[in-house]
Write a protein that holds these residues in place. Structure first.
Motif, mmCIF file in Angstrom:
data_model
loop_
_atom_site.group_PDB
_atom_site.id
_atom_site.type_symbol
_atom_site.label_atom_id
_atom_site.label_comp_id
_atom_site.label_asym_id
_atom_site.label_seq_id
_atom_site.Cartn_x
_atom_site.Cartn_y
_atom_site.Cartn_z
ATOM 1 N N PRO A 159 46.063 -46.884 10.569
ATOM 2 C CA PRO A 159 46.784 -48.071 10.095
ATOM 3 C C PRO A 159 45.868 -48.933 9.248
ATOM 4 N N ARG A 160 46.414 -49.555 8.226
ATOM 5 C CA ARG A 160 45.610 -50.385 7.332
ATOM 6 C C ARG A 160 45.376 -51.748 7.979
ATOM 7 N N PRO A 161 44.115 -52.113 8.271
ATOM 8 C CA PRO A 161 43.857 -53.426 8.861
ATOM 9 C C PRO A 161 44.428 -54.531 7.988
ATOM 10 N N ALA A 190 47.431 -61.304 4.899
ATOM 11 C CA ALA A 190 46.106 -60.780 5.240
ATOM 12 C C ALA A 190 45.005 -61.754 4.832
ATOM 13 N N ALA A 191 45.297 -62.637 3.883
ATOM 14 C CA ALA A 191 44.289 -63.599 3.412
ATOM 15 C C ALA A 191 44.175 -64.815 4.327
ATOM 16 N N LEU A 192 45.055 -64.937 5.300
ATOM 17 C CA LEU A 192 45.007 -66.093 6.193
ATOM 18 C C LEU A 192 43.993 -65.886 7.314
ATOM 19 N N MET A 227 46.095 -55.083 17.256
ATOM 20 C CA MET A 227 45.104 -56.109 16.935
ATOM 21 C C MET A 227 44.620 -56.023 15.489
ATOM 22 N N SER A 228 44.650 -54.822 14.912
ATOM 23 C CA SER A 228 44.113 -54.662 13.558
ATOM 24 C C SER A 228 44.931 -55.429 12.521
ATOM 25 N N THR A 229 46.165 -55.800 12.852
ATOM 26 C CA THR A 229 46.954 -56.628 11.942
ATOM 27 C C THR A 229 46.220 -57.918 11.624
ATOM 28 N N LEU A 230 45.437 -58.397 12.585
ATOM 29 C CA LEU A 230 44.665 -59.633 12.416
ATOM 30 C C LEU A 230 43.192 -59.348 12.132
ATOM 31 N N PHE A 231 42.872 -58.113 11.722
ATOM 32 C CA PHE A 231 41.487 -57.697 11.466
ATOM 33 C C PHE A 231 40.625 -57.824 12.717
ATOM 34 N N LEU A 232 41.199 -57.577 13.871
ATOM 35 C CA LEU A 232 40.482 -57.604 15.140
ATOM 36 C C LEU A 232 40.513 -56.209 15.757
ATOM 37 N N PRO A 233 39.514 -55.859 16.585
ATOM 38 C CA PRO A 233 39.506 -54.523 17.185
ATOM 39 C C PRO A 233 40.470 -54.422 18.366
ATOM 40 N N ASP A 234 41.076 -53.258 18.498
ATOM 41 C CA ASP A 234 41.823 -52.964 19.716
ATOM 42 C C ASP A 234 40.841 -52.709 20.851
ATOM 43 N N LEU A 235 41.357 -52.718 22.083
ATOM 44 C CA LEU A 235 40.556 -52.460 23.272
ATOM 45 C C LEU A 235 40.803 -51.034 23.756
ATOM 46 N N GLN A 236 39.805 -50.446 24.438
ATOM 47 C CA GLN A 236 39.945 -49.106 24.997
ATOM 48 C C GLN A 236 39.195 -49.008 26.327
#
Length: 292
Positions: free
Chosen positions: A14-16, A126-128, A204-213
């Motif tokens: 997915p594109r961040p 994405a710029a926000l 989470m990548s929608t907000l440029f943040l990492p997902d958890l695992q």
């Protein structure tokens, strides 16, 4: 017998920062409200707006209080709403369906009965700042829930979460944590042939943040799911401060406790889609190996 799914990290990542898609599901086709109604309701939730298009195909609004800044200038972000369309038969594949935990008992009935959709999508967001975007997307969601009273369910494509419409309309969470509730999905997998389990997040990548695992054994997965949502909230609210090698409070007897420390490391995901995740090593409950 439970369905067996194969690990597939060959698919496209997915594109961040990509568009946030809100798919409203309907049992019967419906039209868009008139321009003035849409503008009034959206402004009640999203602030000052300018409607730049409204026809039988789409409605578009510029969010004047939310400016996207680029190298060559700035522009207000956009909120778009598509006209009603028939849902594709293959939109919800078995793998995606398997992680719709919020309405698992009614999932098949909802998806069988709701064959129409209207889609809300944000543009240029994405710029926000992540917190600003999280709030705006959830304000947009609340406005859509009010504009379309016959909507039966909401599907959030970025994370694969399906919720009945009353769950959205009855939400009492405020602020950016709404995004964690609706825009992030904690998934759960049993690893075939072992006692191992895996919990991860998607969205989470929608907000440029990492997902958890979490790759683990011998712990109630519901405790791990709760921990994942808590850490996701922390990453959003605190600005993603966790570095490789640092620790977070773990889980002791079902509650997050400072007495237990779990080490964090950014790695590639074990389950599709391929993406960067913050892997949390659960000490004595951890399974598998880590890169470091």
């Amino acid at each position: 017998m439970d369905q067996v799914y194969q690990q597939d990290l060959s698919q496209e990542s997915p594109r961040p920062g990509g568009p946030f898609l809100i798919q409203m599901l309907f049992r019967e086709p419906t039209g868009l409200p008139d321009r003035d109604t849409m503008l009034r309701v959206l402004q009640q939730h999203c602030g000052r707006l300018d409607c730049f298009c409204h026809d039988d195909k789409m409605a578009g609004f510029a969010a004047l209080d939310h400016m996207a800044t680029f190298q060559d200038g700035s522009a207000p972000v956009q909120l778009m709403v598509t006209a009603c369309s028939k849902i594709s038969e293959d939109l919800f594949d078995p793998f995606t369906r398997s992680q719709m935990w919020d309405c698992m008992g009614e999932r098949d009935q909802i998806l069988a009965e709701c064959r129409w959709q209207i889609v809300g999508v944000d543009m240029l967001t994405a710029a926000l700042d992540p917190l600003e975007r999280a709030d705006l997307d959830m304000d947009f969601l609340e406005a859509l829930a009010g504009l379309f009273p016959t909507c039966a369910a909401f599907y959030f494509q970025n994370c694969g979460k399906l919720l009945k419409a009353e769950e959205v309309r009855g939400n009492t969470i405020t602020g950016p944590d709404r995004f964690i509730r609706f825009g992030v999905n904690a998934r759960f997998f049993n690893i075939q042939g072992t006692d191992d389990m895996l919990v991860d997040t998607l969205g989470m990548s929608t907000l440029f943040l990492p997902d958890l695992q979490y790759h683990f054994h011998d712990m109630d997965p519901n405790w791990v799911v709760g921990h994942a949502y808590s850490v996701a909230s922390y990453l959003l609210l605190a600005g993603n401060p966790i570095q490789d090698g640092e620790t977070v409070d773990g889980v002791l007897d079902g509650a997050i406790s400072q007495e237990v420390q779990w080490k964090c490391q950014h790695e590639g995901s074990l389950i599709q889609p391929p993406r960067e995740v913050l892997d949390i090593f659960m000490g004595e409950y951890a399974s598998g190996t880590r890169e470091n």
